[in-house]
Design a protein around this motif. Structure first.
Motif, PDB file in Angstrom:
ATOM      1  N   SER A  93       2.182  56.255 -54.404  1.00  0.00           N
ATOM      2  CA  SER A  93       1.018  57.131 -54.400  1.00  0.00           C
ATOM      3  C   SER A  93       0.943  57.863 -53.070  1.00  0.00           C
ATOM      4  CB  SER A  93      -0.248  56.306 -54.617  1.00  0.00           C
ATOM      5  OG  SER A  93      -1.405  57.122 -54.622  1.00  0.00           O
ATOM      6  N   ASP A 100      -5.517  61.821 -54.916  1.00  0.00           N
ATOM      7  CA  ASP A 100      -4.426  60.854 -54.958  1.00  0.00           C
ATOM      8  C   ASP A 100      -3.482  61.191 -56.105  1.00  0.00           C
ATOM      9  OD1 ASP A 100      -5.231  59.357 -52.773  1.00  0.00           O
ATOM     10  OD2 ASP A 100      -6.524  58.069 -53.985  1.00  0.00           O
ATOM     11  N   ASP A 102      -0.453  59.640 -58.209  1.00  0.00           N
ATOM     12  CA  ASP A 102       0.314  58.448 -58.551  1.00  0.00           C
ATOM     13  C   ASP A 102       1.585  58.889 -59.255  1.00  0.00           C
ATOM     14  OD1 ASP A 102      -1.531  56.619 -57.545  1.00  0.00           O
ATOM     15  OD2 ASP A 102      -2.640  56.540 -59.432  1.00  0.00           O
TER      16      ASP A 102
END
Length: 143
Positions: A93, A100, A102
């Motif tokens: 991440s 964020d 991922d």
């Protein structure tokens, strides 16, 4: 307050005077059982990964440094430095502009890195290979 004092205060507030803080924290969060990122995801770090499926836009690259810094660059955009971390055995991440990202590691070999990015608009797969050296960005026509 003088201008010089104000600038120094801002730099201190932004952490410019202590550049090791962020990478050290990111590295601690991402470390494997022996304390190293490389042990957790061997072959991922400290290599320049060049995107294969670049859609005709050359020079897209990612570098996952073992200190927890991600370098992203391309021939047409300014480079980006972001903290990155290991979320699980198959997921990393990083943060881009407060969001964020991922990415599941679908495949990681000496010859290829395949990431499946979980983005707001859906899942996007990106394929990378170790960058060829030397490499120079081609001239891109100005619109």
């Amino acid at each position: 307050m003088t201008t010089k004092t104000a600038v120094l205060a801002l730099l201190a507030m932004w952490g410019v005077g202590s550049p090791a803080c962020l990478p050290a924290l990111a590295a601690e969060a991402a470390a494997g059982t022996d304390g190293s990122i490389e042990a957790a995801l061997p072959g991922l770090t400290d290599r320049v990964w060049s995107r294969i499926d670049d859609g005709g836009l050359p020079g897209v690259m990612k570098v996952f440094l073992s200190d927890g810094t991600l370098i992203e660059d391309s021939c047409w955009e300014t480079h980006r430095l972001s903290p990155w971390r290991i979320v699980s055995e198959t997921t990393v991440s990083w943060n881009e502009d407060g969001i964020d990202i991922d990415a599941e590691i679908v495949s990681l070999t000496d010859a290829e890195l395949v990431l499946s990015l979980q983005l707001v608009g859906g899942t996007v797969e990106e394929r990378y290979q170790p960058a060829a050296v030397p490499f120079v960005c081609p001239d891109i026509p100005k619109g």
